[in-house]
Scaffold this motif. Structure first.
Motif, short mmCIF file in Angstrom:
data_model
loop_
_atom_site.label_atom_id
_atom_site.label_comp_id
_atom_site.label_asym_id
_atom_site.label_seq_id
_atom_site.Cartn_x
_atom_site.Cartn_y
_atom_site.Cartn_z
N UNK A 63 0.84 -1.19 0.00
CA UNK A 63 0.00 0.00 0.00
C UNK A 63 0.87 1.25 0.00
N UNK A 64 0.25 2.38 -0.29
CA UNK A 64 0.99 3.63 -0.49
C UNK A 64 1.55 4.23 0.79
N UNK A 65 1.12 3.74 1.94
CA UNK A 65 1.62 4.30 3.20
C UNK A 65 2.26 3.22 4.06
N UNK A 66 3.06 3.66 5.02
CA UNK A 66 3.67 2.71 5.95
C UNK A 66 2.59 1.97 6.73
N UNK A 67 2.91 0.73 7.09
CA UNK A 67 2.03 -0.05 7.96
C UNK A 67 2.80 -0.37 9.23
N UNK A 68 2.10 -0.27 10.35
CA UNK A 68 2.70 -0.58 11.65
C UNK A 68 1.91 -1.71 12.29
N UNK A 69 2.59 -2.54 13.06
CA UNK A 69 1.92 -3.59 13.82
C UNK A 69 2.69 -3.81 15.12
N UNK A 70 1.94 -4.14 16.15
CA UNK A 70 2.52 -4.52 17.43
C UNK A 70 1.97 -5.90 17.76
N UNK A 71 2.86 -6.79 18.10
CA UNK A 71 2.44 -8.13 18.50
C UNK A 71 2.20 -8.11 20.00
N UNK A 72 1.00 -8.49 20.38
CA UNK A 72 0.65 -8.55 21.80
C UNK A 72 1.00 -9.92 22.39
#
Length: 120
Positions: free
Chosen positions: A43-52
């Motif tokens: 996708x055109x923007x950054x993606x962030x994720x946090x693993x819980x």
């Protein structure tokens, strides 16, 4: 009077996804079963994720090469804009993800093929 949150929920053989928007930012909370895949897009923007909870193996397609890294609880994952990515759950995973901007994802067919096989 309080306004109820609208949450979209989806479920398949891989697990469950819950989507909510807060102040215009879409947040995705997902449970992914061990061995299942997610992503397969860019996708055109950054993606962030946090693993819980749990562990993901992330494959990023950068400079015509595959970069693979493992992430565990409390780690921040940053997927650069326009970078195809594939998430594989090494264990059951609970995670939250969001994007830095708007825009629809586009499928990266080599990774989507893996996900589609996982759904069969």
């Amino acid at each position: 009077m309080r306004k109820a949150l609208k949450i979209d929920a989806y479920s398949d053989v891989r697990g469950e996804i819950f989507i909510n928007k807060i102040k215009g930012v879409e947040f995705v909370v997902s449970f992914t079963k061990a061995g299942a895949y997610r992503g397969g897009d860019y996708h055109a923007s950054k993606q962030y994720a946090i693993i819980l909870k749990g562990k993901f193996e992330i494959t990023l397609r950068q400079n015509n090469k595959e970069a693979v890294k493992k992430y565990g609880p409390n780690e921040l994952i940053v997927v650069p804009a326009n970078t195809p990515h594939l998430f594989k759950a090494l264990t059951d995973v609970l995670s939250i993800e969001w994007k830095a901007g708007a825009g629809k994802p586009r499928y990266y067919q080599p990774y989507r093929k893996i996900i589609n096989q996982d759904l069969e």
